[in-house]
Write an enzyme that holds these catalytic residues in place. Structure first.
Site, PDB file in Angstrom:
ATOM      1  N   SER A  56       1.114   1.614   4.654  1.00  0.00           N
ATOM      2  CA  SER A  56       2.225   2.076   3.828  1.00  0.00           C
ATOM      3  C   SER A  56       3.144   2.973   4.638  1.00  0.00           C
ATOM      4  O   SER A  56       2.712   3.701   5.524  1.00  0.00           O
ATOM      5  CB  SER A  56       1.733   2.842   2.608  1.00  0.00           C
ATOM      6  OG  SER A  56       2.861   3.340   1.895  1.00  0.00           O
ATOM      7  N   LYS A  77      -4.821   0.114  -0.932  1.00  0.00           N
ATOM      8  CA  LYS A  77      -3.363  -0.010  -0.752  1.00  0.00           C
ATOM      9  C   LYS A  77      -2.707  -0.499  -2.046  1.00  0.00           C
ATOM     10  O   LYS A  77      -1.634  -0.045  -2.431  1.00  0.00           O
ATOM     11  CB  LYS A  77      -3.041  -0.979   0.391  1.00  0.00           C
ATOM     12  CG  LYS A  77      -1.565  -1.403   0.502  1.00  0.00           C
ATOM     13  CD  LYS A  77      -0.699  -0.266   0.980  1.00  0.00           C
ATOM     14  CE  LYS A  77       0.809  -0.424   0.856  1.00  0.00           C
ATOM     15  NZ  LYS A  77       1.462  -1.646   1.153  1.00  0.00           N
ATOM     16  N   HIS A  83      -2.519   2.364  -4.336  1.00  0.00           N
ATOM     17  CA  HIS A  83      -1.436   3.214  -3.814  1.00  0.00           C
ATOM     18  C   HIS A  83      -0.098   2.735  -4.372  1.00  0.00           C
ATOM     19  O   HIS A  83       0.709   3.524  -4.866  1.00  0.00           O
ATOM     20  CB  HIS A  83      -1.435   3.166  -2.278  1.00  0.00           C
ATOM     21  CG  HIS A  83      -0.158   3.670  -1.646  1.00  0.00           C
ATOM     22  ND1 HIS A  83       1.014   2.940  -1.643  1.00  0.00           N
ATOM     23  CD2 HIS A  83       0.131   4.833  -1.026  1.00  0.00           C
ATOM     24  CE1 HIS A  83       1.970   3.638  -1.048  1.00  0.00           C
ATOM     25  NE2 HIS A  83       1.457   4.794  -0.662  1.00  0.00           N
ATOM     26  N   GLU A  85       2.539   4.494  -6.844  1.00  0.00           N
ATOM     27  CA  GLU A  85       3.945   4.598  -6.425  1.00  0.00           C
ATOM     28  C   GLU A  85       4.874   4.154  -7.572  1.00  0.00           C
ATOM     29  O   GLU A  85       5.864   4.820  -7.877  1.00  0.00           O
ATOM     30  CB  GLU A  85       4.127   3.718  -5.179  1.00  0.00           C
ATOM     31  CG  GLU A  85       5.548   3.534  -4.687  1.00  0.00           C
ATOM     32  CD  GLU A  85       5.589   2.486  -3.554  1.00  0.00           C
ATOM     33  OE1 GLU A  85       4.749   2.560  -2.632  1.00  0.00           O
ATOM     34  OE2 GLU A  85       6.449   1.602  -3.604  1.00  0.00           O
TER      35      GLU A  85
HETATM   36  P1  NDP Z   1       7.936 -10.954   6.590  1.00  0.00           P
HETATM   37  O1  NDP Z   1       7.025 -10.764   5.462  1.00  0.00           O
HETATM   38  O2  NDP Z   1       9.364 -11.231   6.315  1.00  0.00           O
HETATM   39  O3  NDP Z   1       7.356 -12.162   7.501  1.00  0.00           O
HETATM   40  C1  NDP Z   1       8.050 -12.672   8.610  1.00  0.00           C
HETATM   41  C2  NDP Z   1       7.091 -12.956   9.744  1.00  0.00           C
HETATM   42  O4  NDP Z   1       6.077 -13.875   9.328  1.00  0.00           O
HETATM   43  C3  NDP Z   1       7.792 -13.571  10.933  1.00  0.00           C
HETATM   44  O5  NDP Z   1       7.214 -13.070  12.107  1.00  0.00           O
HETATM   45  C4  NDP Z   1       7.489 -15.049  10.730  1.00  0.00           C
HETATM   46  O6  NDP Z   1       7.563 -15.802  11.924  1.00  0.00           O
HETATM   47  C5  NDP Z   1       6.075 -14.971  10.246  1.00  0.00           C
HETATM   48  N1  NDP Z   1       5.620 -16.182   9.565  1.00  0.00           N
HETATM   49  C6  NDP Z   1       5.983 -16.620   8.327  1.00  0.00           C
HETATM   50  N2  NDP Z   1       5.338 -17.757   8.032  1.00  0.00           N
HETATM   51  C7  NDP Z   1       4.557 -18.056   9.098  1.00  0.00           C
HETATM   52  C8  NDP Z   1       3.640 -19.099   9.380  1.00  0.00           C
HETATM   53  N3  NDP Z   1       3.393 -20.081   8.492  1.00  0.00           N
HETATM   54  N4  NDP Z   1       3.013 -19.096  10.571  1.00  0.00           N
HETATM   55  C9  NDP Z   1       3.242 -18.108  11.467  1.00  0.00           C
HETATM   56  N5  NDP Z   1       4.084 -17.090  11.246  1.00  0.00           N
HETATM   57  C10 NDP Z   1       4.738 -17.055  10.073  1.00  0.00           C
HETATM   58  O7  NDP Z   1       7.835  -9.729   7.622  1.00  0.00           O
HETATM   59  P2  NDP Z   1       7.722  -8.146   7.382  1.00  0.00           P
HETATM   60  O8  NDP Z   1       7.739  -7.575   8.748  1.00  0.00           O
HETATM   61  O9  NDP Z   1       8.685  -7.651   6.384  1.00  0.00           O
HETATM   62  O10 NDP Z   1       6.269  -7.966   6.752  1.00  0.00           O
HETATM   63  C11 NDP Z   1       5.088  -8.394   7.399  1.00  0.00           C
HETATM   64  C12 NDP Z   1       3.910  -8.118   6.484  1.00  0.00           C
HETATM   65  O11 NDP Z   1       3.819  -6.721   6.266  1.00  0.00           O
HETATM   66  C13 NDP Z   1       4.022  -8.749   5.094  1.00  0.00           C
HETATM   67  O12 NDP Z   1       2.754  -9.157   4.671  1.00  0.00           O
HETATM   68  C14 NDP Z   1       4.502  -7.608   4.236  1.00  0.00           C
HETATM   69  O13 NDP Z   1       4.133  -7.776   2.878  1.00  0.00           O
HETATM   70  C15 NDP Z   1       3.792  -6.437   4.872  1.00  0.00           C
HETATM   71  N6  NDP Z   1       4.382  -5.128   4.667  1.00  0.00           N
HETATM   72  C16 NDP Z   1       5.731  -4.954   4.673  1.00  0.00           C
HETATM   73  C17 NDP Z   1       6.292  -3.709   4.485  1.00  0.00           C
HETATM   74  C18 NDP Z   1       7.763  -3.543   4.548  1.00  0.00           C
HETATM   75  O14 NDP Z   1       8.233  -2.423   4.300  1.00  0.00           O
HETATM   76  N7  NDP Z   1       8.520  -4.574   4.885  1.00  0.00           N
HETATM   77  C19 NDP Z   1       5.459  -2.530   4.268  1.00  0.00           C
HETATM   78  C20 NDP Z   1       4.062  -2.793   4.352  1.00  0.00           C
HETATM   79  C21 NDP Z   1       3.561  -4.051   4.520  1.00  0.00           C
HETATM   80  P3  NDP Z   1       8.945 -16.520  12.359  1.00  0.00           P
HETATM   81  O15 NDP Z   1       9.732 -15.462  13.079  1.00  0.00           O
HETATM   82  O16 NDP Z   1       8.507 -17.605  13.259  1.00  0.00           O
HETATM   83  O17 NDP Z   1       9.608 -17.010  11.117  1.00  0.00           O
END
Ligand code: NDP
Length: 478
Positions: free
Chosen positions: A128, A183, A186, A190
């Site tokens: 988080s 989480k 959490h 929130e």
């Molecule tokens: P996203 O959730 O937008 O995911 C994008 C990433 O996932 C890219 O690297 C993409 O690769 C990859 N991806 C998607 N599908 C596939 C697949 N089938 N095979 C391989 N790679 C894949 O990214 P975020 O950075 O926002 O979040 C990452 C994780 O962290 C998520 O689970 C999210 O819920 C969690 N999270 C996010 C927070 C936030 O504030 N954003 C906070 C805490 C947790 P490509 O570049 O090739 O498309």
């Protein structure tokens, strides 16, 4: 093989986590399905530390020292399974896969079970703090085996936020899905915190008659006291912000329909399964749903209600002080409910979660970080078997001192026709728990009447049924 840790999935969260590891002196292997992201990361931020860019999964795995530690930071759900399917065959016994995405804890339990058969440690980690937290120090909630934490813990402790006393905001939460479960709760808390703050704002605006700027000052003031927290701090910032295009308060130009990604909903769904009353969190989730139903709101717009009437300025400040009490008391209740849910999950799944340690690791980095968590930690450290936060002497005393103001605020809201679902649900929970007798006795009577569901008596052991459609005599059923 020189990298101590690898990160695959280099969107905003993964990139920032990889940079955080590198900035803390670790050599980080980086990989992404679309290789352009990997190249871009190393080009832009390569100077921050030691990165090893890997184009293929094989290159990535080969770059890591053993036992390997691989952080998956991709879209939650099927993409996480796809990445696991790709990497698992390349790994060896003792290697550790870390899922830092927002996975459902049941998925984490399944993945952990499947990979355990292969001798691979699967660690579901709740993270988080958003993008900024990932880079500068998040709150980290790792599940998985104890053994995996021995290999992983020192790295996580390095990159995690630090509480005011210097303690890293991470510790081993418990086996398999425990980290993602905590989480999830959490995020539920929130939701409740945000809804309570929104209700306080609504009352200060429409009952106290304060402007957004004045409410921002009020929240800044509260942030110096017992409500000191990240969410109160950013609330003041949002309320003080002026829209550049119109010159109006920003809060007045934003559409009043709150969205959600779903973790608050999970909290409530699981709470229903566990039979844990998280009414404050549930009301917060429902309040967002209500706000989004434009059709229902339009259809109801003409319905009768009290005429708007703001208090006189002298009365307004006294009212605002009571709103602070209502907010604080309701906040104690939503944390009480959230910690109850963690305890119930821990019992259901055999996790032995240390509640004091959870309060401790939420003290920095995460969205619900708050001074008040120090006191929750102290309460559980003093009495690990504390049945409820409301049973802690200090919280009981504080909520007791606030309860009159809390009631007045809710009464004023009802009188003014202002919805305060989370305030009201929190007070109802408090009053229900402290009640000598609840009308549940009547409920039991009704159930016995229409369904012969039986009841227990206050004066005798056993189960009983009254022959309601007969002579109304009582029979013992056990
Ligand atoms: P996203 O959730 O937008 O995911 C994008 C990433 O996932 C890219 O690297 C993409 O690769 C990859 N991806 C998607 N599908 C596939 C697949 N089938 N095979 C391989 N790679 C894949 O990214 P975020 O950075 O926002 O979040 C990452 C994780 O962290 C998520 O689970 C999210 O819920 C969690 N999270 C996010 C927070 C936030 O504030 N954003 C906070 C805490 C947790 P490509 O570049 O090739 O498309």
């Amino acid at each position: 093989s020189t990298a101590q840790i690898g990160v695959t999935g280099l969107a905003v969260m993964g990139s920032n986590l990889a940079r955080n590891f590198a900035r803390n002196g670790f050599t980080v292997a980086v990989h992404n399905r679309t290789a352009a992201r990997t190249t871009a990361l190393v080009e832009e931020f390569g100077h921050e530390g030691a990165f090893v860019a890997a184009e293929s999964a094989k290159e990535f795995v080969d770059a890591l020292e053993r036992p390997r530690r691989i952080v998956i930071m991709v879209k939650a759900g099927e993409p996480t399974d796809a990445v696991i399917r790709e990497f698992a065959p390349l790994l060896e016994e003792g290697d550790v896969i870390i899922d830092g995405g927002n996975a459902h804890f049941e998925d984490t339990r399944r993945r952990e079970r499947e990979l355990r058969e292969q001798g691979i440690h699967f660690v579901g980690v709740g993270i988080s703090g958003g993008e900024e937290g990932a880079l500068l120090g998040p709150s980290i909630m790792p599940g998985g085996s104890k053994e995996s934490y021995e290999s992983l813990g020192p790295l996580l402790e390095k990159i995690a936020a630090k509480a005011a006393d210097g303690t890293p905001c991470t510790s081993h939460v418990g086996p398999d899905g425990a980290g993602h479960f905590v989480k999830m709760v959490h995020n539920g808390i929130e939701y409740a915190d945000m809804q309570l703050i929104a209700e306080a704002y609504h009352l200060l605006r429409d009952v106290a008659g304060y402007s957004p700027a004045k409410i921002a000052d009020t929240f800044r003031d509260w942030n110096r006291g017992r409500l000191d927290s990240y969410l109160i701090e950013i609330t003041a910032e949002v309320l003080a912000h002026t829209d550049a295009a119109t010159g109006r308060p920003f809060v007045d130009v934003v559409t009043d329909a709150a969205e959600q990604k779903g973790t608050g909903r999970w909290t409530v769904q699981i709470a229903l399964d566990l039979g844990v009353p998280v009414s404050g969190i549930a009301e917060a989730v429902f309040a967002r749903a209500v706000s989004g139903h434009a059709d229902l709101r339009t259809a109801a717009r003409g319905l009768a209600g009290p005429a708007p009437a703001a208090l006189a300025p002298e009365a307004a400040d006294a009212f605002a002080a009571q709103v602070e009490e209502a907010l604080y008391a309701s906040k104690i209740v939503s944390y009480t409910q959230g910690f109850h849910q963690i305890r119930a999950g821990s019992e259901e799944y055999g996790w032995s979660v240390d509640l004091g340690a959870v309060a401790s690791l939420w003290r920095g980095g995460c969205i619900i970080r708050a001074a008040f968590l120090d006191r929750i930690r102290a309460a559980y450290d003093a009495r690990p078997d504390l049945p409820s936060l409301l049973a802690d002497e200090r919280f009981a005393e504080e909520i007791g001192a606030a309860q009159e103001g809390w009631r007045s605020v809710i009464a004023a809201a009802v009188g003014a026709g202002i919805p305060v679902p989370a305030f009201a649900a929190s007070l109802a929970y408090y009053d229900a728990l402290r009640a000598e007798r609840l009308p549940a006795a009547l409920t039991q009577g009704q159930r016995d009447f229409f369904g012969a569901h039986t009841y227990r008596r206050t004066d005798r052991e056993g189960s009983f049924h009254t022959l309601w459609s007969g002579d109304r005599s009582e029979i013992r059923t056990d």
